[in-house]
Write a protein that holds these residues in place. Structure first.
Motif, PDB file in Angstrom:
ATOM      1  N   HIS A  59      -0.293  39.708   6.871  1.00 57.25           N
ATOM      2  CA  HIS A  59       0.447  39.164   8.014  1.00 57.25           C
ATOM      3  C   HIS A  59       1.837  39.791   8.081  1.00 57.25           C
ATOM      4  CE1 HIS A  59      -2.257  35.294   8.079  1.00 57.25           C
ATOM      5  NE2 HIS A  59      -2.916  36.414   8.318  1.00 57.25           N
ATOM      6  N   VAL A  60       1.841  41.096   8.364  1.00 59.68           N
ATOM      7  CA  VAL A  60       3.064  41.894   8.474  1.00 59.68           C
ATOM      8  C   VAL A  60       2.955  42.734   9.742  1.00 59.68           C
ATOM      9  CG1 VAL A  60       3.522  41.941   5.992  1.00 59.68           C
ATOM     10  CG2 VAL A  60       2.055  43.699   7.016  1.00 59.68           C
ATOM     11  N   PRO A  61       4.078  43.270  10.258  1.00 61.41           N
ATOM     12  CA  PRO A  61       4.053  43.993  11.541  1.00 61.41           C
ATOM     13  C   PRO A  61       3.003  45.085  11.650  1.00 61.41           C
ATOM     14  CG  PRO A  61       6.309  43.595  10.891  1.00 61.41           C
ATOM     15  CD  PRO A  61       5.454  43.111   9.757  1.00 61.41           C
ATOM     16  N   MET A  62       2.827  45.878  10.588  1.00 57.89           N
ATOM     17  CA  MET A  62       1.867  46.979  10.648  1.00 57.89           C
ATOM     18  C   MET A  62       0.474  46.487  11.035  1.00 57.89           C
ATOM     19  SD  MET A  62       0.727  49.461   7.519  1.00 57.89           S
ATOM     20  CE  MET A  62      -0.758  50.479   7.604  1.00 57.89           C
ATOM     21  N   CYS A  67      -4.052  44.814  14.828  1.00 57.53           N
ATOM     22  CA  CYS A  67      -4.886  43.834  15.545  1.00 57.53           C
ATOM     23  C   CYS A  67      -4.789  44.027  17.054  1.00 57.53           C
ATOM     24  CB  CYS A  67      -4.458  42.414  15.169  1.00 57.53           C
ATOM     25  SG  CYS A  67      -4.953  41.916  13.512  1.00 57.53           S
ATOM     26  N   MET A  68      -3.579  44.320  17.547  1.00 60.14           N
ATOM     27  CA  MET A  68      -3.424  44.609  18.975  1.00 60.14           C
ATOM     28  C   MET A  68      -4.265  45.825  19.360  1.00 60.14           C
ATOM     29  SD  MET A  68       0.690  44.174  19.496  1.00 60.14           S
ATOM     30  CE  MET A  68       1.589  42.836  18.721  1.00 60.14           C
ATOM     31  N   LEU A  69      -4.240  46.836  18.509  1.00 66.24           N
ATOM     32  CA  LEU A  69      -5.035  48.042  18.775  1.00 66.24           C
ATOM     33  C   LEU A  69      -6.524  47.719  18.785  1.00 66.24           C
ATOM     34  CD1 LEU A  69      -4.708  51.190  19.131  1.00 66.24           C
ATOM     35  CD2 LEU A  69      -5.164  51.354  16.668  1.00 66.24           C
ATOM     36  N   ALA A  70      -6.966  46.877  17.857  1.00 62.19           N
ATOM     37  CA  ALA A  70      -8.380  46.508  17.790  1.00 62.19           C
ATOM     38  C   ALA A  70      -8.820  45.754  19.044  1.00 62.19           C
ATOM     39  CB  ALA A  70      -8.643  45.659  16.543  1.00 62.19           C
ATOM     40  N   ILE A  71      -8.002  44.814  19.508  1.00 65.35           N
ATOM     41  CA  ILE A  71      -8.338  44.058  20.726  1.00 65.35           C
ATOM     42  C   ILE A  71      -8.402  44.991  21.929  1.00 65.35           C
ATOM     43  CG2 ILE A  71      -7.530  42.277  22.314  1.00 65.35           C
ATOM     44  CD1 ILE A  71      -6.296  40.857  19.861  1.00 65.35           C
ATOM     45  N   THR A  72      -7.423  45.884  22.035  1.00 64.99           N
ATOM     46  CA  THR A  72      -7.407  46.842  23.143  1.00 64.99           C
ATOM     47  C   THR A  72      -8.631  47.730  23.115  1.00 64.99           C
ATOM     48  OG1 THR A  72      -4.987  46.851  23.050  1.00 64.99           O
ATOM     49  CG2 THR A  72      -6.029  48.625  24.278  1.00 64.99           C
ATOM     50  N   ASP A  73      -9.005  48.202  21.934  1.00 64.10           N
ATOM     51  CA  ASP A  73     -10.188  49.059  21.806  1.00 64.10           C
ATOM     52  C   ASP A  73     -11.461  48.314  22.196  1.00 64.10           C
ATOM     53  OD1 ASP A  73      -8.757  51.253  21.025  1.00 64.10           O
ATOM     54  OD2 ASP A  73      -9.065  50.964  18.877  1.00 64.10           O
ATOM     55  N   LEU A  74     -11.545  47.045  21.855  1.00 64.02           N
ATOM     56  CA  LEU A  74     -12.718  46.247  22.223  1.00 64.02           C
ATOM     57  C   LEU A  74     -12.839  46.122  23.737  1.00 64.02           C
ATOM     58  CD1 LEU A  74     -12.524  43.402  19.544  1.00 64.02           C
ATOM     59  CD2 LEU A  74     -14.376  45.073  19.781  1.00 64.02           C
ATOM     60  N   VAL A  75     -11.713  45.844  24.407  1.00 59.33           N
ATOM     61  CA  VAL A  75     -11.742  45.718  25.871  1.00 59.33           C
ATOM     62  C   VAL A  75     -12.060  47.068  26.510  1.00 59.33           C
ATOM     63  CG1 VAL A  75     -10.397  45.128  27.918  1.00 59.33           C
ATOM     64  CG2 VAL A  75     -10.127  43.791  25.827  1.00 59.33           C
TER      65      VAL A  75
END
Length: 320
Positions: A59-62, A67-75
């Motif tokens: 649970h750190v910025p990196m 996680c943001m990248l993973a969600i974007t890739d899924l969409v």
């Protein structure tokens, strides 16, 4: 009768997606690797999200940016693959005009968001290496949330004119799109009107998202390399640079296929149409598959958490 048909066709209710022109007979076989790509992308990105959520040490910025990248890739991959597979498997080639513009918008906006997240990850690496003592005070949770929100709003707002510009065009030539999805250029080329506004806006956005984002990433890594080369020992330099390895691989996997596709589209006038279509699919679909693999292989924390259920626990020995 002809006037009526012409009038009806100016605003077609549906478009016809041909899939991969010239390779229609091989659509079923081509669908196998694409289906595998999609399955790996879904499994890999959901795994990344699950691991980061359940492991407090991540649970750190990196890893928030990951996680943001993973969600974007899924969409992004879900915006393309289901319709493509329905074309390949069920010959479901029709797509509603509004649905086509919606798909176009989702693909372009989430591609832009993807690029913005890579810039945010480069900034995170820059602060972690060039100013490590202030990393926790600069990249606080609210700051990470604000960066993520800014990246999302940039993609949503600046891509919004694309479907509106495409909707206002009259389509009186054909409603057949020689592609697997509603690519912007493939759609507006069907218009029987001046498309210079759409073309100029597309070019300016390409410069903004790709040109500026790559420039920011290049500046960040220039400063990172300067900081690394100032370290006293070779081991320290290699260890520090290793923290950027996953991000660099993801950057190359994201931008190089897109650059290759753009060059092929711009200069490859003698290249077969099916090659252009395949490249346009690969630069959107391969990164969502590769990103979780790259981070899973190169990141010790994710790798250990992933392999933890597979490790054989030694039986406890009780002494009496």
């Amino acid at each position: 009768m002809s006037d009526s048909n012409s009038t009806d066709f100016i605003n077609p209710s549906t478009f016809i997606l041909l899939g991969i022109p010239g390779l229609e007979a091989a659509h079923v076989w081509i669908s196998i690797p694409f289906c595998a790509i999609y399955a790996i992308a879904l499994l890999g990105n959901f795994t990344i999200l699950f691991i980061v959520k359940t492991e407090p040490s991540l649970h750190v910025p990196m890893y928030y940016f990951l996680c943001m990248l993973a969600i974007t890739d899924l969409v992004l991959s879900t915006s393309i693959l289901p319709k493509m597979l329905s074309i390949f498997w069920f010959y479901s080639r029709e797509i509603n005009f509004s649905a086509c513009l919606t798909q176009m918008y989702f693909i372009l906006s989430f591609f832009a968001i993807d690029s913005g997240i890579l810039v945010a990850m480069a900034f995170d690496r820059y602060v972690a290496i060039c100013d490590p003592l202030r990393h926790s005070t600069i990249l606080t949770n609210p700051m990470v949330a604000n960066i993520g929100l800014a990246v999302v709003l940039r993609g949503i707002i600046l891509i919004l004119p694309y479907p509106f510009l495409a909707r206002r065009l009259p389509y009186c030539r054909t409603n057949i799109i020689p592609h697997t999805y509603c690519e912007h250029i493939a759609v507006v080329k069907l218009a029987c009107a001046d498309i210079r506004i759409s073309s100029y806006y597309s070019l300016s956005m390409a410069f903004l998202f790709i040109g500026m984002d790559v420039s920011f990433i290049a500046v960040s890594y220039t400063q990172i390399l300067r900081a690394i080369f100032r370290l006293p020992t070779k081991d320290a330099r290699l260890k520090t640079f290793g923290t950027c390895g996953s991000h660099l691989c993801v950057i190359l996997a994201f931008y190089i296929p897109h650059l290759f596709s753009a060059l092929a589209q711009r200069f490859g006038h003698n290249v077969a149409l099916h090659f252009h279509v395949l490249m346009a699919n690969m630069y959107l679909l391969v990164p969502p598959m590769l990103n979780p693999i790259i981070y899973g292989v190169r990141t010790q924390q994710i790798r250990d958490r992933l392999l933890q259920p597979l490790l054989i626990k030694e039986p406890k020995v009780f002494s009496w």
